[in-house]
Design an enzyme around this catalytic site. Structure first.
Site, short mmCIF file in Angstrom:
data_model
loop_
_atom_site.label_atom_id
_atom_site.label_comp_id
_atom_site.label_asym_id
_atom_site.label_seq_id
_atom_site.Cartn_x
_atom_site.Cartn_y
_atom_site.Cartn_z
N LYS A 69 -12.85 -1.03 6.59
CA LYS A 69 -13.39 -1.89 5.54
C LYS A 69 -14.43 -2.87 6.07
CE LYS A 69 -10.42 -0.40 2.35
NZ LYS A 69 -9.61 0.56 3.10
N TRP B 50 0.87 -1.19 0.00
CA TRP B 50 0.00 0.00 0.00
C TRP B 50 0.90 1.23 0.00
CZ3 TRP B 50 -2.09 2.51 4.92
CH2 TRP B 50 -3.08 3.47 4.62
N ASP C 230 -0.39 -5.48 9.76
CA ASP C 230 -1.40 -4.49 9.35
C ASP C 230 -2.66 -5.28 9.02
OD1 ASP C 230 -2.96 -2.48 8.36
OD2 ASP C 230 -1.55 -1.84 6.81
#
Length: 413
Positions: free
Chosen positions: A259, A140, A221
């Site tokens: 999310k 990312w 993460d």
């Protein structure tokens, strides 16, 4: 002394939000947004999870509802329940009081707090240099910005084999072996962003064994738990396995509910630091330093989103609804993966497209080249990141065939 463009260079737009701005400005009625990582329903609309709607109603109907400050460490009902989500209800680490948890501004804020913390405190000896942060290649994009802004040294470890569209496990393990001892390895807990490719359980075991052997710090993460497979337990397998590892190393987890709860704009997240053995004095010291970082940067975390997610996690009925919502989202996304792959096969599009189905989570690393992505945008109004990463959540039954036809066209050029 003054401000001027001589010492303040203008930066280009953020790649993702710049892409979103171009999409928004596009007047074509059949445009498709496969850029920003946010779930959409089959009509291409944002979806408020039923569990979230119910929790918000209950929260506002509570006579004690207010907008008072939270403690610096956050909303305890949220952070304690969030720890159980990622570590498991039966986690030995929780039972043995080896976990320090603090609320953060979603996953990005969690990573920033952790970066500041490890830069100052992750040392074996007082004379040790600051640790090197190893990021997957690719990762990312914001991972790089977060740690670079903090002044940390960043290195990459091989992850994606573009030729085979599979994990470069040998390269990954070699990087672990050659990295300076006590480096920090950022690991995507599930649904790797941007590739959608996760290690198998056997590969995870090899990775964790190597990290323990060479005395590195795993930093997970976790942005997509439950969103990748539809199962919270399946998606936290790597984290739980790392904690149970016989190597007995500390582990840090950055957890986001953007999310998997659809709480994108509410910035709900947490940091969990898991110690290898119980040490009450050390736990208190860690907590105090994490709180100092929070206090100096945001004073205390925002309450609303944490209260909503806390309500979901602590209510059996809402928790059941949330788990059903996760299945709804993950199932629809997988259905779109299959539909896109099948249509490309039907069209006879050059290449093998099975990797789209083999990946999981919100994104697919399509394998499209930068110039092909540019043609999709300019000629077809289909927007995805220049790396070829596509948000599969942006596909639906009304646009998937058009997207496949456009991909077919640009690949054949």
């Amino acid at each position: 002394m003054s401000f001027s463009t001589q010492n303040i260079p203008q930066l280009p737009p953020d790649p993702l939000f710049g892409l979103k701005a171009r999409y928004t400005a596009d007047s074509r009625s059949d445009k498709v947004d496969l850029g920003i990582g946010a779930y959409r329903d089959n009509d291409g609309k944002p979806w408020v999870l039923p569990a979230v709607s119910r929790a918000e109603t209950l929260l506002k109907e509570d006579p004690l509802y207010n907008h008072e400050y939270l403690p610096i460490s956050g909303f305890a009902e949220f952070t304690s329940a969030a720890a159980k989500v990622i570590l498991g209800d039966d986690s030995p680490a929780l039972k043995e009081n080896r976990v320090v948890s603090i609320q953060s501004l979603s996953g990005t804020g969690a990573l920033h707090v952790v970066g500041a913390f490890v830069k100052k405190f992750y040392k074996v000896n007082s004379t040790d240099k600051e640790p090197v942060i190893y990021l997957s290649d690719p990762t990312w994009a914001n991972h790089v910005q977060i740690f670079d802004t903090l002044g940390l040294q960043i290195a990459k470890y091989p992850y994606w084999n573009d030729a085979t569209k599979s994990l470069d496990l040998a390269g990954f393990l070699d990087a672990i072996k050659s990295a300076p001892k006590h480096s920090v390895f950022l690991l995507h807990a599930c649904a790797h962003n941007p590739t959608g490719l996760d290690p198998t359980q056997d590969e995870w075991k090899q990775i964790l064994d190597a990290l323990a052997q060479y005395q590195h710090l795993p930093l997970f993460d976790s942005a997509y738990q439950g969103f990748a497979s539809g199962s919270l337990d399946k998606d936290n397998w790597a984290v739980r396995t790392a904690i149970a590892h016989e190597g007995k190393f500390p582990i840090i987890i950055c957890q986001s509910f953007a999310k998997n709860c659809g709480m994108y704009g509410e910035r709900v997240g947490a940091v969990h630091l898991v110690l290898p053995e119980k040490d009450e004095k050390l736990s208190k010291a860690v907590s105090s330093q994490l709180q100092k970082i929070i206090r100096s940067e945001i004073s205390n975390p925002p309450a609303y989103g944490a209260k909503v997610v806390g309500k979901i996690l602590n209510s059996p009925d809402l928790r059941k609804q949330w788990e059903a919502d996760l299945i709804t989202m993950s199932t629809r996304i997988h259905k779109m993966r299959v539909a896109l792959r099948d249509e490309l096969v039907r069209l006879g599009t050059p290449g093998n497209w099975d990797h789209i189905v083999n990946q999981q989570g919100m994104f697919s690393f399509t394998g499209l080249k930068k110039e092909q992505v540019a043609k999709l945008e300019s000629d077809h109004g289909i927007y995805l990141v220049g790396s070829g990463r596509a948000s599969i959540a942006g596909l639906n039954e009304n646009n998937v065939k058009r997207v496949a036809a456009a991909i077919d066209q640009v690949v054949r050029v």
